[in-house]
Design an enzyme around this catalytic site. Structure first.
Site, short mmCIF file in Angstrom:
data_model
loop_
_atom_site.label_atom_id
_atom_site.label_comp_id
_atom_site.label_asym_id
_atom_site.label_seq_id
_atom_site.Cartn_x
_atom_site.Cartn_y
_atom_site.Cartn_z
N TYR A 1 -9.47 14.81 -5.44
CA TYR A 1 -8.61 14.28 -6.51
C TYR A 1 -7.84 15.42 -7.20
O TYR A 1 -6.61 15.34 -7.36
CB TYR A 1 -9.49 13.53 -7.52
CG TYR A 1 -8.76 12.90 -8.67
CD1 TYR A 1 -8.20 11.63 -8.56
CD2 TYR A 1 -8.63 13.57 -9.89
CE1 TYR A 1 -7.53 11.05 -9.62
CE2 TYR A 1 -7.97 13.00 -10.96
CZ TYR A 1 -7.43 11.73 -10.83
OH TYR A 1 -6.77 11.16 -11.89
N LYS B 1 -3.65 16.31 -7.60
CA LYS B 1 -2.94 16.46 -8.87
C LYS B 1 -2.25 17.82 -8.95
O LYS B 1 -1.13 17.93 -9.47
CB LYS B 1 -3.89 16.23 -10.04
CG LYS B 1 -4.49 14.81 -10.08
CD LYS B 1 -3.43 13.72 -10.08
CE LYS B 1 -4.01 12.32 -10.17
NZ LYS B 1 -2.99 11.26 -10.18
N ASN C 1 2.56 5.84 -10.10
CA ASN C 1 1.29 5.79 -10.83
C ASN C 1 0.06 5.56 -9.95
O ASN C 1 -1.02 6.04 -10.28
CB ASN C 1 1.37 4.68 -11.88
CG ASN C 1 0.02 4.38 -12.48
OD1 ASN C 1 -0.47 5.11 -13.34
ND2 ASN C 1 -0.64 3.32 -11.99
N ASP D 1 0.88 -1.17 0.00
CA ASP D 1 0.00 0.00 0.00
C ASP D 1 0.92 1.22 0.00
O ASP D 1 1.66 1.45 0.97
CB ASP D 1 -0.86 -0.05 1.27
CG ASP D 1 -1.75 1.18 1.44
OD1 ASP D 1 -1.47 2.22 0.81
OD2 ASP D 1 -2.72 1.09 2.22
N VAL D 2 0.89 1.99 -1.09
CA VAL D 2 1.88 3.08 -1.23
C VAL D 2 1.72 4.17 -0.18
O VAL D 2 2.62 4.98 0.00
CB VAL D 2 1.84 3.72 -2.64
CG1 VAL D 2 2.28 2.71 -3.70
CG2 VAL D 2 0.49 4.33 -2.95
C1 BGC Z 1 -9.50 10.93 -14.14
C2 BGC Z 1 -10.55 10.33 -15.04
C3 BGC Z 1 -11.05 11.37 -16.03
C4 BGC Z 1 -9.90 12.11 -16.70
C5 BGC Z 1 -10.39 13.27 -17.58
C6 BGC Z 1 -8.43 11.56 -14.98
O1 BGC Z 1 -7.41 12.08 -14.18
O2 BGC Z 1 -8.97 9.93 -13.29
O3 BGC Z 1 -11.63 9.84 -14.27
O4 BGC Z 1 -11.85 10.75 -17.02
O5 BGC Z 1 -9.01 12.61 -15.75
O6 BGC Z 1 -11.32 14.10 -16.92
#
Ligand code: BGC
Length: 268
Positions: free
Chosen positions: A166, A170, A93, A66-67
């Site tokens: 999310y 990023k 990744n 588990d990273v």
């Molecule tokens: C997400 C995907 C999405 C894509 C474009 C990715 O980083 O994990 O769920 O389809 O970005 O929006």
């Protein structure tokens, strides 16, 4: 016949038993690298990736970790280095989504995404850099002492309603990647990000599995096709090889044009 640009090098790919990670692991193997296929669940999928990679005439090994857990990451790197002698390439990744409207997002949803997507990249990059520094240059296989590829997303640039956890990871990966490129450039460690758009994998099944969803997705993609894991694999091979020896600190978008904002082709 793939170019064997990575012969004699070893790559560790996290989250490599499915999706983009599996595609990248296979492409690196085809390019001649030995590959560690990290996974956290479904060992049988990891073993299938290993078997395919061994078919390219290189060595491969599935390792569970588990990273987001320091002890598991350290144990995985130790096993990998014991087996292969050293590590040349890390592909950070592993990642996941736990989507929710922001006002309904639980702390658990927020924390899990931060832990895996961001802390996981920290822990694995730290172990990789420790190994690159310990081992020093290997000019017989690469001009760079080590290469790290961070899997980011178009969402390091494009805000994403309903996915604030999310998108936040990023955006953070961009600064992690660039800070490492700055800190270790003089040690000849290259650090770059791949920023995929919509790639056909299990993480985004809802976005491509019905004709309606696919057509709606295509309104965001000027090139009018969904991406495939080997699109990302080809870029990973380039970033891991000496062909990209002068590239470090870069985010490379690979998205069929998603980041040129097709909605503005008539309007604005
Ligand atoms: C997400 C995907 C999405 C894509 C474009 C990715 O980083 O994990 O769920 O389809 O970005 O929006």
């Amino acid at each position: 016949m793939a170019d064997k640009k990575l012969t004699g090098q070893t790559a560790l790919v996290t989250g490599a038993n499915s999706g983009i990670g599996a595609g990248v692991a296979k492409s690196l193997g085809q390019a001649g690298a030995n590959v560690i296929v990290n996974y956290v669940s479904k060992p049988e999928d990891a073993e299938a990736v290993v078997a395919e990679i061994k078919g390219y005439g290189v060595d491969a090994l599935a390792l569970m970790a588990d990273v987001s857990k320091e002890d598991q990451v350290q144990a995985m790197f130790k096993q990998a280095i014991d087996h292969f002698g050293t590590l040349d390439i890390l592909v950070n990744n592993a990642g996941l989504q736990r989507d929710a409207k922001f006002h309904e997002m639980t702390l658990a949803q927020w924390q899990l995404v931060i832990d895996v997507n961001l802390t996981g990249q920290f822990l694995c990059a730290r172990e990789a850099i420790r190994e690159f520094l310990r081992r020093g240059p290997r000019p017989e296989v690469s001009k760079a002492t080590g290469k790290i590829i961070c899997m980011s997303s178009v969402h390091e640039l494009i805000p994403w309603a309903g996915h604030a956890n999310y998108a936040s990871t990023k955006g953070a990966i961009k600064m992690l990647m660039q800070s490492l490129a700055q800190e270790y450039g003089d040690r000849k460690i290259r650090v770059n990000s791949i920023c995929p758009g919509a790639i056909q994998t299990p993480i985004n099944t809802a976005a491509w599995s019905t004709p309606e969803a696919y057509n709606s997705l295509m309104t965001l993609v000027p090139y009018n096709r969904i991406g495939q894991p080997d699109d990302i694999g080809n870029l990973a091979v380039f970033l891991a090889s000496d062909d990209s020896d002068y590239i470090t600190g870069a985010s490379i978008f690979i998205d069929g044009g998603m980041t040129v904002f097709e909605g503005f082709s008539t309007g604005g």
